[in-house]
Design a protein around this motif. Sequence first.
Motif, PDB file in Angstrom:
ATOM      1  N   ARG A 190       0.853  -0.713   0.217  1.00  0.00           N
ATOM      2  CA  ARG A 190      -0.180   0.252   0.278  1.00  0.00           C
ATOM      3  C   ARG A 190       1.277   1.228   0.097  1.00  0.00           C
ATOM      4  O   ARG A 190       0.463   1.862  -0.848  1.00  0.00           O
ATOM      5  CB  ARG A 190      -0.949  -0.194   1.357  1.00  0.00           C
ATOM      6  CG  ARG A 190      -2.403  -1.080   0.903  1.00  0.00           C
ATOM      7  CD  ARG A 190      -3.009  -1.432   2.422  1.00  0.00           C
ATOM      8  NE  ARG A 190      -3.680  -0.074   2.961  1.00  0.00           N
ATOM      9  CZ  ARG A 190      -4.488   0.449   3.138  1.00  0.00           C
ATOM     10  NH1 ARG A 190      -4.687  -0.363   2.145  1.00  0.00           N
ATOM     11  NH2 ARG A 190      -5.219   1.063   3.385  1.00  0.00           N
ATOM     12  N   VAL A 191       2.042   1.207   0.980  1.00  0.00           N
ATOM     13  CA  VAL A 191       2.510   2.627   0.877  1.00  0.00           C
ATOM     14  C   VAL A 191       3.444   2.979  -0.903  1.00  0.00           C
ATOM     15  O   VAL A 191       3.530   3.582  -1.327  1.00  0.00           O
ATOM     16  CB  VAL A 191       4.303   2.389   1.573  1.00  0.00           C
ATOM     17  CG1 VAL A 191       5.312   3.646   1.208  1.00  0.00           C
ATOM     18  CG2 VAL A 191       3.062   2.278   3.395  1.00  0.00           C
ATOM     19  N   ALA A 192       4.157   2.265  -1.346  1.00  0.00           N
ATOM     20  CA  ALA A 192       4.578   1.405  -2.208  1.00  0.00           C
ATOM     21  C   ALA A 192       3.892   2.295  -3.738  1.00  0.00           C
ATOM     22  O   ALA A 192       3.887   3.250  -4.423  1.00  0.00           O
ATOM     23  CB  ALA A 192       5.551   0.826  -3.041  1.00  0.00           C
ATOM     24  N   ASP A 200       0.707   7.394   4.261  1.00  0.00           N
ATOM     25  CA  ASP A 200      -0.124   7.446   5.658  1.00  0.00           C
ATOM     26  C   ASP A 200      -1.097   7.463   6.214  1.00  0.00           C
ATOM     27  O   ASP A 200      -1.598   8.389   7.066  1.00  0.00           O
ATOM     28  CB  ASP A 200       0.804   7.973   6.693  1.00  0.00           C
ATOM     29  CG  ASP A 200       1.787   6.440   7.097  1.00  0.00           C
ATOM     30  OD1 ASP A 200       2.152   5.401   6.131  1.00  0.00           O
ATOM     31  OD2 ASP A 200       2.754   7.086   6.779  1.00  0.00           O
ATOM     32  N   SER A 201      -1.611   8.736   5.117  1.00  0.00           N
ATOM     33  CA  SER A 201      -3.098   9.843   5.194  1.00  0.00           C
ATOM     34  C   SER A 201      -4.299   8.652   5.068  1.00  0.00           C
ATOM     35  O   SER A 201      -4.242   8.020   3.902  1.00  0.00           O
ATOM     36  CB  SER A 201      -2.729  10.804   3.876  1.00  0.00           C
ATOM     37  OG  SER A 201      -1.973  11.786   4.891  1.00  0.00           O
ATOM     38  N   PRO A 202      -5.441   8.965   5.581  1.00  0.00           N
ATOM     39  CA  PRO A 202      -6.422   8.205   5.526  1.00  0.00           C
ATOM     40  C   PRO A 202      -6.914   8.517   3.809  1.00  0.00           C
ATOM     41  O   PRO A 202      -6.855   9.625   3.528  1.00  0.00           O
ATOM     42  CB  PRO A 202      -7.313   8.812   6.362  1.00  0.00           C
ATOM     43  CG  PRO A 202      -6.576   9.542   7.268  1.00  0.00           C
ATOM     44  CD  PRO A 202      -5.217  10.440   6.557  1.00  0.00           C
ATOM     45  N   GLU A 216     -10.649  -3.299  -8.117  1.00  0.00           N
ATOM     46  CA  GLU A 216     -10.257  -4.224  -6.862  1.00  0.00           C
ATOM     47  C   GLU A 216      -9.004  -3.854  -6.337  1.00  0.00           C
ATOM     48  O   GLU A 216      -8.620  -3.659  -5.419  1.00  0.00           O
ATOM     49  CB  GLU A 216     -10.447  -5.566  -7.232  1.00  0.00           C
ATOM     50  CG  GLU A 216      -9.281  -6.126  -8.229  1.00  0.00           C
ATOM     51  CD  GLU A 216      -9.585  -5.643 -10.113  1.00  0.00           C
ATOM     52  OE1 GLU A 216      -8.968  -6.297  -9.811  1.00  0.00           O
ATOM     53  OE2 GLU A 216     -10.898  -5.323 -10.433  1.00  0.00           O
ATOM     54  N   TYR A 217      -8.217  -2.699  -7.393  1.00  0.00           N
ATOM     55  CA  TYR A 217      -6.935  -2.886  -6.732  1.00  0.00           C
ATOM     56  C   TYR A 217      -6.904  -1.276  -6.093  1.00  0.00           C
ATOM     57  O   TYR A 217      -6.075  -1.612  -5.308  1.00  0.00           O
ATOM     58  CB  TYR A 217      -5.824  -2.600  -8.793  1.00  0.00           C
ATOM     59  CG  TYR A 217      -4.539  -1.375  -7.941  1.00  0.00           C
ATOM     60  CD1 TYR A 217      -3.511  -1.528  -7.364  1.00  0.00           C
ATOM     61  CD2 TYR A 217      -4.979  -0.419  -8.682  1.00  0.00           C
ATOM     62  CE1 TYR A 217      -2.041  -1.521  -7.437  1.00  0.00           C
ATOM     63  CE2 TYR A 217      -3.701   1.090  -8.791  1.00  0.00           C
ATOM     64  CZ  TYR A 217      -1.837   0.430  -7.946  1.00  0.00           C
ATOM     65  OH  TYR A 217      -1.356   0.797  -7.456  1.00  0.00           O
ATOM     66  N   TYR A 218      -7.564  -0.546  -6.207  1.00  0.00           N
ATOM     67  CA  TYR A 218      -7.575   1.298  -5.594  1.00  0.00           C
ATOM     68  C   TYR A 218      -8.591   0.110  -4.511  1.00  0.00           C
ATOM     69  O   TYR A 218      -8.437   1.039  -3.490  1.00  0.00           O
ATOM     70  CB  TYR A 218      -8.219   1.923  -7.132  1.00  0.00           C
ATOM     71  CG  TYR A 218      -7.830   2.019  -7.754  1.00  0.00           C
ATOM     72  CD1 TYR A 218      -6.600   2.605  -7.992  1.00  0.00           C
ATOM     73  CD2 TYR A 218      -7.822   1.566  -9.128  1.00  0.00           C
ATOM     74  CE1 TYR A 218      -6.062   2.993  -9.209  1.00  0.00           C
ATOM     75  CE2 TYR A 218      -7.888   2.164 -10.351  1.00  0.00           C
ATOM     76  CZ  TYR A 218      -6.517   2.646 -10.628  1.00  0.00           C
ATOM     77  OH  TYR A 218      -5.431   2.890 -11.899  1.00  0.00           O
ATOM     78  N   MET A 219      -9.420  -1.015  -4.178  1.00  0.00           N
ATOM     79  CA  MET A 219     -10.152  -0.729  -3.156  1.00  0.00           C
ATOM     80  C   MET A 219      -9.121  -1.019  -2.583  1.00  0.00           C
ATOM     81  O   MET A 219      -9.088  -1.244  -1.326  1.00  0.00           O
ATOM     82  CB  MET A 219     -10.955  -1.591  -3.240  1.00  0.00           C
ATOM     83  CG  MET A 219     -12.672  -0.946  -4.405  1.00  0.00           C
ATOM     84  SD  MET A 219     -13.276  -0.845  -3.444  1.00  0.00           S
ATOM     85  CE  MET A 219     -14.896  -0.633  -4.364  1.00  0.00           C
ATOM     86  N   ALA A 220      -8.458  -1.984  -2.975  1.00  0.00           N
ATOM     87  CA  ALA A 220      -7.203  -2.268  -1.605  1.00  0.00           C
ATOM     88  C   ALA A 220      -6.247  -1.361  -0.985  1.00  0.00           C
ATOM     89  O   ALA A 220      -5.488  -1.471   0.040  1.00  0.00           O
ATOM     90  CB  ALA A 220      -6.194  -3.761  -2.118  1.00  0.00           C
ATOM     91  N   LEU A 221      -5.946  -0.101  -1.925  1.00  0.00           N
ATOM     92  CA  LEU A 221      -5.072   1.302  -1.063  1.00  0.00           C
ATOM     93  C   LEU A 221      -5.663   1.948  -0.394  1.00  0.00           C
ATOM     94  O   LEU A 221      -5.721   2.865   0.234  1.00  0.00           O
ATOM     95  CB  LEU A 221      -4.818   1.662  -2.459  1.00  0.00           C
ATOM     96  CG  LEU A 221      -3.629   0.548  -3.426  1.00  0.00           C
ATOM     97  CD1 LEU A 221      -3.666   1.494  -4.622  1.00  0.00           C
ATOM     98  CD2 LEU A 221      -2.716   0.416  -2.571  1.00  0.00           C
ATOM     99  N   ALA A 222      -7.557   1.605  -0.317  1.00  0.00           N
ATOM    100  CA  ALA A 222      -8.294   2.362   0.301  1.00  0.00           C
ATOM    101  C   ALA A 222      -9.005   2.665   1.798  1.00  0.00           C
ATOM    102  O   ALA A 222      -8.871   0.760   2.329  1.00  0.00           O
ATOM    103  CB  ALA A 222      -9.448   2.473  -0.757  1.00  0.00           C
TER     104      ALA A 222
END
Length: 394
Positions: free
Chosen positions: A200-202, A212-214, A277-283
Motif C-alpha cells: 500500500r505504501v509503494a 499514511d494519510s486516511p 479491486e486494485y484501488y479498493m485495496a489501497l483505500a
Amino acid sequence: MRKLTIVFHHAGGGHQSAAEALKATLARQQHPWDVTLLDIQELLDPLDLIRRATGLRIQDTYNVILRKGWTRFAPQLLVVLKATIHLYHAPIVKLLRAYWAEHPADLVLSVIPHFNREIAESLRPKGAAKAPSTPFVTLITDLADYPPHFWIERESEYIIAGTEQARQQALTIGLPNDHIFLTSGMILKPRFYEEINVDRVAERKKLGLEPDSPTGIVLFGGHGSQVMLDITRKLNEANTGVQLILICGHNEKLAAELKNLKTSKPIAVVGFAQNVEYYMALADFFIGKPGPGSISEALQFHLPVIVECNSKTLPQERYNAEWVTERGYGIVVPTFKKIAPAVQRLLEDATFDEFRRKTAEYSNRALLEVPVILEQCAERTADGTPAVKLVSVV
C-alpha cells in the motif's frame, strides 16, 4: 453438456456483470455448463416494447437517467415499465416460447427484475398451471426486492437471495421454504474473490498519494457523477486530512475538472478502470451511491462505507442504506452536502475501529455458492425429489 440460459439486460451494470461472472465460473467447474447469455431487450425489440411509451429502449432510458443523475424520475419510469409489461404480457410470453423452442435449455436463470412472471409462464406448457418442465431460477442482484412485480413473482419457481430480507420477502409472497436459497451476498466479478497482496505504501506513492494519510475511494458507477466535485471540495474545505482516489469511469470531462482542483491533500483521478479491486485495496473507506454492487465490492475489501439516501435514490436501492446502518457497515447521509462531518465521524478512533470490526466479519462467497444451488435445482427437477439445501449462509 447441460445447457444453461442466463437472461440479462444492459440496464445498469450489475445484471450483465453477474451473468458474465457466473458464465466464467460455470465454464471452469468439473462438470461445466454450456452457458448462453440471452439479452431480453434484443429478444423483445420486435415488439417495440417501452419505445411505444417513451420513444427509447427501456435499458437506454434507464442508463440515461443514471448518467444524467435524473434519478428522481425513476419511480415514474417504473410505473410506465410495469404497465407496459402488463399490457404486453401475452406477446412477451409468445416470443419467449418461440425462443425456447429454437434454443432449448436444461435450466433457465434470470438475473433481471420485471420479466420473471413472463419467463416463468413461457417455460410452462400452454394452459398448464404446474411448475415448468425446465427449471427456472431467479437470482436477485439487489439486496432486497421492491414489490410488487419487481423481482419475486408468485410464478417464480426457485429464488436465490443474497440477504435475509430478500429471503423473507420470498416467503411472504408464498414461495415454499425449500425453493428459496440464501447466499452470503451479491455476485461479484471473479477478481473480487481473489486474494490481492499490494504494497500500500509503494502503490499509493505511485498514484501521487501520501503513504499514511486516511484514503477514501469515491465511486459512482461507470460514468461517475458531478457530485464527486462537491465531495472533494467539501472534504478539502473542512480540512479533514483525507486524500481521495476518484474513479470517474467514462466521464472525461469530470476527470479533467477534478484534476484542476486545488486541494491541500493529494487526490488520484482515475478514468474507466477494469481493476477497481486494485484501488479498493489501497483505500481505507468508500464513498458512493448505495448500489448493491458498489457496497458489496467495498465490503469485500472490508471498507466502511458512506452512502447517501434521499428522494433521488433509486427506489430499489433505498433498502441498501437501511441494511448498511442495521449491519453497522458505515454511515448513511441524507445528502453529500454533509460529507465532511460524516467522514470526520467515521475516522474517529473508536468509531472507525468499530466499523472496521464489523466489515471484517463480512464474507461473501456467492459466486462459488450459486453453482451449487443451480446443480440442486436441476437435480430436483430431474428426479422430482426435494433439493437438499447445501447453501444457506448468513
